[in-house]
Design a protein around this motif. Structure first.
Motif, PDB file in Angstrom:
ATOM      1  N   ALA A  60       0.828  -1.213   0.000  1.00 28.53           N
ATOM      2  CA  ALA A  60       0.000   0.000   0.000  1.00 28.53           C
ATOM      3  C   ALA A  60       0.859   1.260   0.000  1.00 28.53           C
ATOM      4  N   SER A  61       1.617   1.467   1.063  1.00 31.05           N
ATOM      5  CA  SER A  61       2.298   2.751   1.259  1.00 31.05           C
ATOM      6  C   SER A  61       3.697   2.755   0.644  1.00 31.05           C
ATOM      7  N   PRO A  65       6.179   2.239   7.616  1.00 29.27           N
ATOM      8  CA  PRO A  65       5.760   2.809   8.900  1.00 29.27           C
ATOM      9  C   PRO A  65       6.921   2.813   9.900  1.00 29.27           C
ATOM     10  N   GLY A  67       9.210   2.142  12.951  1.00 29.49           N
ATOM     11  CA  GLY A  67       9.381   0.948  13.771  1.00 29.49           C
ATOM     12  C   GLY A  67       9.087  -0.357  13.059  1.00 29.49           C
TER      13      GLY A  67
ATOM     14  N   TYR B 247      -1.754   5.270   2.868  1.00 30.71           N
ATOM     15  CA  TYR B 247      -1.336   5.283   4.270  1.00 30.71           C
ATOM     16  C   TYR B 247      -2.431   4.698   5.150  1.00 30.71           C
ATOM     17  N   ILE B 249      -4.677   2.375   4.161  1.00 30.89           N
ATOM     18  CA  ILE B 249      -4.686   0.925   3.926  1.00 30.89           C
ATOM     19  C   ILE B 249      -3.527   0.246   4.648  1.00 30.89           C
ATOM     20  N   GLU B 250      -2.376   0.903   4.678  1.00 26.32           N
ATOM     21  CA  GLU B 250      -1.190   0.342   5.329  1.00 26.32           C
ATOM     22  C   GLU B 250      -1.477  -0.030   6.788  1.00 26.32           C
ATOM     23  N   PRO B 324       2.107   6.736   7.202  1.00 24.32           N
ATOM     24  CA  PRO B 324       1.219   5.738   7.809  1.00 24.32           C
ATOM     25  C   PRO B 324       0.990   5.983   9.300  1.00 24.32           C
ATOM     26  N   ASN B 325       2.021   6.383  10.028  1.00 23.56           N
ATOM     27  CA  ASN B 325       1.876   6.563  11.474  1.00 23.56           C
ATOM     28  C   ASN B 325       0.952   7.717  11.824  1.00 23.56           C
ATOM     29  N   LYS B 329      -2.489   7.239  13.894  1.00 21.92           N
ATOM     30  CA  LYS B 329      -2.755   7.955  15.149  1.00 21.92           C
ATOM     31  C   LYS B 329      -4.085   8.684  15.095  1.00 21.92           C
ATOM     32  N   ILE B 337       7.200   3.008  19.568  1.00 23.49           N
ATOM     33  CA  ILE B 337       8.457   3.005  18.821  1.00 23.49           C
ATOM     34  C   ILE B 337       9.594   2.754  19.810  1.00 23.49           C
TER      35      ILE B 337
END
Ligand SMILES: Cc1ncc(C[n+]2csc(CCOP(=O)(O)OP(=O)(O)O)c2C)c(N)n1
Lengths: 193, 538
Positions: A60-61, A65, A67, B247, B249-250, B324-325, B329, B337
C-alpha cells in the motif's frame, strides 16, 4: 514474504544503485516492490535515504511505517543510526564503518560504533578496504549490499542478473567488479554473522 | 506486457508517450523534473518525433502547450507547484479558452518542503480555475490517468490537471502499459474565436465553463477514480485522497478496515458520493496529502454539522506530508516506537560542491562589500542560495525566481545603495530579464551578479536557456557596455575579481557582473562521457 528496507547514506555514495539492484532482483523473482527515493536539494552532500519495500503481496504505502523496517542498509556509519526509529526492535543494521566527514562536528567514531554495537543485530564492515581489494573503492556500495544480501531472501543469481542489467552499459569490467564486490561483501557477512 | 519499473514521474511520461503525445513543455523543478527528462531520454519518443525541450519558464511552457492544443495535438506541460504561480495567468485563462487537442498540466506539489520554499497545494489553483484534477494514488494510476486525462480533455474541451506529490513523483514501482495510440492530426478549433478572450467572447465561454462543472462531476463519479468502499462501523467515515489512501490501507494490512471510505482521485468530487458518506456515518475524518481543501469544504466556515476530523481540528498535523503513522494515530492507534536515533547524530546541511564556481564568486563579493557592511545582497533560487548559510553567509533574500534584481531595485529606491542582486543564469532567463529592464529604465544604482555556470544546477544540470546569450541580453535590455563585466571565478583571480566588483559597486547606475565558470558537476559528467567515448574508440 515481506522485507522493508531503509537505505541510508550521503548524496553521491551510490545508495540509488543499491536500491536499483535490489529492485531488479526482486522484480526477477516476481515480487511486488515500492521504492521511495530522495532527489533534489538533499543530494548536495546531505543525508539521503530510500525506503524500499518488497512483498509477495500488494504494497500500500510508499513509506515504511515507523518501527517496522526489517533492515537498515547504510554506506556510512553515522547515517546508519539516523533512521533508527524506523527499525524494528530486533531489526538488522548493515553498515560500512567508513565515515564520510563533510561537517566540522562529526561525532567521535568510537562512540558511533558503540551505539551500533549496542543493537541486537548488526553487521559492520570496512567496505572501502574490501572494495579496494576487489579492484576499486567505488564498489564499496556493492560490498555493503553483498553483506546485506543474505538477509534479503533473494537468490544470488537474481543479484547477478540485476548487476548485469544495471552496469552492463558501462562495460564488462564494471560488471565484474561489482559482482566481485557483492560476493566479497556476502562472504564477509556469512563469516561474521 | 512486462511491467516497467518506473518513478511516478516516469510513469506519467511513459503514459503520455503511449497516449499519443505530440509535445511536452516544462521548466525544471523538483519533484517534476524527471517527467521531461524521461521523454528526452526515450528512444521511442524521439522515433515518434515527440517534441521535448526545456522552456525558459513555466509560463512560456504553459502557453506553448496551449498553442499545441489549439492546433489539435496532445500536449503536456509539467512544473513544480510554485511553477504554477508563474504560469498562473496562462493556466487560469486556459480554462476559459478550453482545449482542442488534449492538454494535461502536471503540477508536482512538495508537502514538507523537501526541496521548495513553500508547500502550496495545486488543487486550489484548479478549483479556482474550474479545471478538473486527477490525483493518482500510485504509479499505475498515474500512468492510466494520463490516458484518461487526454481523453477527458478532448471530450470536455478543457485542460486537465494531474496533481502529484513528491512521494509519488520519486517513488518507483512496477507499471503495466496500455495499448499505444497514434498522435492526432493537425486540426484547427472548429470556432476560430475560441481562443480570443475579448470580454464578449470570454463572458460566454466562462458561462460554458461553469456549465461544464456538473458534467465534470458526473465524469468523476463514473471514471472509477473515486471509489466508495463499504464499512460496517459507521462511527467514522473516511475521505482519503491520493496517497493518503495508501497510508490508510497500510494501517489495516492485517485486519479489515471497518469504516466506510470514500477514496478520492478525481475532482470535482461528486456531491452524491460525499453526501452518502456524510449521511451514513456519525463523524468524518478527512485525509489529504497537502492543504485541508476537502476538509474545509466539508466543515464549512461555521462548522456546525457533524464532527469533522483532519488537519483543522488537530487530529492530523496542520502542515507537512502524511505518513502511515500519522494516519494511524488519527484513528486512535498507538505506536510503540522502541528504537530512537541517538543524540550524537549530526545534521548534514546541503552545501556547495567542492570546486563550485559560486564559492569563488561569493568570496570575492564578500570582500568587495566589506566597506559597505552586510545585509544588502538580494538573491534568488538555485545552488547559489546555499551561500546564505555558513561559511559564506553572503545573501539576504531568496523569495521566488527573479526576485533578486527587482528587490534590489526597491531597496535602492529606499536608499540602500549600493544594493546587490545575485542570480543564476537559468533563473535570469526564467524571470530576471524583465526586472533588469526595469532597473535600466529606472537607472537604479544596483550591481547585478549573474552567476553563469552554464547550466540549471540545482535541479540536476538541465540545459540553461541563457547559454551563450547573457551579455547580448544585458546589452539588448540597455545595460551600458562599459558596465557589463565578465569574471573568471577562480581563487587565483580573487584580487582582480574583488577590484572589478568594487568598481561596479561604486558606479551609480546598473552594472552587470558575470562570474562565469562551468558547474563542476556537469563538467565532471562531460569528462566521464569523453573518457568513455575515447575508450570505445580504442
Ligand atoms: C518557479 C520555480 N520554478 C522552478 C524552480 C526550481 N528551481 C530551483 S533553482 C532552479 C535552477 C536554478 O538554476 P540557475 O539559476 O542557473 O542556478 P544554479 O542552480 O545553476 O546555480 C530551479 C529550476 C523554482 N524554485 N521555482
Amino acid at each position: 514474504m515481506t522485507k522493508d528496507i531503509i537505505l541510508a547514506g550521503v548524496g553521491g555514495q551510490g545508495i540509488l544503485s543499491i536500491a536499483a539492484c535490489i529492485g531488479m532482483a526482486a522484480l526477477a523473482e516476481n515480487l511486488h516492490l515500492k521504492q521511495a527515493e530522495v532527489h533534489g536539494m538533499s543530494q548536495r552532500g546531505g543525508a539521503v535515504q530510500s525506503h524500499l519495500r518488497l512483498s509477495s503481496d500488494e504494497i500500500a504505502s510508499d513509506l515504511i511505517p515507523e518501527g517496522k523496517a526489517d533492515i537498515v542498509i547504510s554506506v556510512e556509519p553515522m547515517e546508519s543510526l539516523r533512521y533508527l526509529n524506523m527499525l524494528k526492535p530486533d531489526g538488522y543494521i548493515v553498515t560500512s564503518i567508513n565515515p564520510f566527514v563533510n561537517i566540522p562536528n562529526y561525532p567521535d567514531m568510537e562512540e558511533l560504533l558503540r551505539e551500533i554495537w549496542k543493537l541486537p543485530k548488526y553487521i559492520t564492515l570496512d567496505a572501502d578496504q574490501i572494495a579496494r581489494e576487489c579492484g576499486s573503492v567505488k564498489a564499496a556500495n556493492m560490498v555493503v549490499l553483498g553483506a546485506a544480501s543474505p538477509l534479503l531472501g533473494l537468490k544470488e543469481e537474481s543479484f547477478a542478473k540485476a548487476i548485469t542489467s544495471i552496469f552492463g552499459s558501462k562495460g564488462s569490467d564494471v560488471v565484474e567488479l561489482n559482482n566481485k564486490a557483492l560476493k566479497a561483501g556476502r562472504d564477509y557477512a556469512v563469516n561474521h554473522m | 506486457m512486462q511491467k516497467l519499473l518506473l518513478l511516478g514521474d516516469e510513469a506519467i511520461a511513459q503514459g503520455a508517450i503511449d497516449a499519443g503525445l505530440s509535445g511536452i513543455y516544462a521548466y525544471p523543478g523538483t519533484p517534476s523534473t524527471e517527467i521531461m527528462e524521461y521523454v528526452q531520454a526515450s528512444k521511442e519518443a524521439s522515433s515518434k518525433g515527440i517534441r521535448a525541450l526545456w522552456s525558459a519558464n513555466e509560463k512560456t511552457a504553459m502557453e506553448s502547450a496551449l498553442g499545441m492544443s489549439y492546433a489539435g495535438k496532445r500536449a503536456m506541460v509539467c512544473m513544480k507547484h510554485v511553477g504554477l504561480n508563474v504560469a498562473a495567468d496562462a493556466f487560469v485563462n486556459s480554462a476559459i479558452t478550453g482545449a482542442n487537442g488534449g492538454l494535461i498540466v502536471v503540477a508536482a506539489d512538495d508537502p514538507s518542503m523537501h526541496s521548495s520554499q513553500n508547500e502550496q497545494d495545486s488543487r486550489f489553483y484548479a478549483k479556482f480555475s474550474f479545471i478538473p484534477v486527477l490525483e493518482p494514488a500510485n504509479q499505475q494510476e498515474a500512468y492510466d490517468m494520463v490516458h484518461y486525462g487526454f481523453d477527458l480533455s478532448e471530450r470536455m474541451k478543457i485542460p486537465v490537471m494531474i496533481r502529484i506529490t513528491t512521494r509519488l513523483a520519486h517513488s518507483r514501482t512496477g507499471v503495466k502499459r496500455q495499448e499505444t495510440k497514434p498522435q492526432n492530426e493537425l486540426k484547427l478549433p472548429e470556432n476560430l474565436r475560441q481562443y480570443v478572450l475579448l470580454p464578449s467572447i470570454a463572458r460566454k465561454q466562462y458561462r460554458e465553463l461553469l456549465d461544464k462543472q456538473l458534467p465534470l462531476e458526473q465524469e468523476a463519479a463514473q471514471s472509477g477514480f473515486n471509489r466508495y468502499h463499504e464499512g460496517h462501523d459507521k462511527s467514522i467515515g473516511i475521505i482519503a485522497s491520493g496517497l493518503a489512501h495508501n497510508y490508510l490501507i497500510e494501517n489495516f494490512a492485517t485486519h479489515t478496515l471497518p469504516y466506510p471510505v470514500l477514496q478520492v482521485g478525481q475532482y470535482p468530487v461528486p456531491l452524491d458520493m460525499l453526501n452518502r458518506l456524510y449521511e451514513e456515518t456519525e463523524s468524518l475524518l478527512v485525509l489529504e496529502d497537502g492543504y485541508p481543501i476537502l476538509e474545509e469544504l466539508m466543515r464549512g466556515m461555521l462548522n456546525k454539522g457533524k464532527k469533522i476530523m483532519g488537519r483543522l481540528d488537530g487530529s492530523l498535523p496542520r502542515d507537512g506530508e502524511l505518513n502511515p503513522n500519522i494516519v494511524g494515530k488519527a484513528l486512535g492507534m498507538h505506536f510503540d516506537i522502541k528504537l530512537q536515533s541517538p543524540g550524537i547524530i549530526r545534521n548534514r546541511p546541503p552545501k556547495l560542491c567542492d570546486g563550485c564556481s559560486h564559492n569563488d564568486a561569493f568570496l570575492a563579493l564578500n570582500e568587495a562589500l566589506l566597506e559597505y557592511g552586510r545585509g544588502r545582497v538580494f538573491s534568488d533560487i538555485g545552488c547559489y542560495t546555499l551561500s546564505a548559510l555558513e561559511p559564506l553567509e553572503s545573501i539576504n533574500s531568496c523569495v521566488d525566481m527573479g526576485a533578486s534584481i527587482t528587490m534590489a531595485i526597491g531597496a535602492a529606491d529606499a536608499g540602500l545603495v549600493p544594493a546587490v542582486a545575485a542570480i543564476g543564469d537559468s533563473t535570469f532567463t526564467h524571470s530576471g530579464i524583465t526586472g533588469l529592464l526595469d532597473a535600466v529604465n529606472n537607472n537604479s544604482p544596483i550591481t547585478v551578479l549573474i552567476l553563469d555556470n552554464a547550466t540549471t544546477g540545482m535541479t540536476g544540470g538541465q540545459a540553461s536557456s541563457a547559454l551563450g546569450k547573457v551579455e547580448d541580453i544585458c546589452r539588448g535590455v540597455g545595460v551600458h557596455e562599459d558596465h557589463i563585466k565578465v569574471l573568471k571565478p577562480l581563487h587565483k583571480f580573487h584580487e582582480e575579481n574583488v577590484k572589478v566588483i568594487k568598481e561596479e559597486l561604486a558606479y551609480q547606475g546598473v552594472s552587470v557582473i558575470i562570474p562565469r565558470r562551468e558547474c563542476i558537476q556537469t563538467l565532471n559528467r562531460k569528462m566521464r562521457q569523453k573518457a568513455k567515448a575515447k575508450l570505445m574508440d580504442v
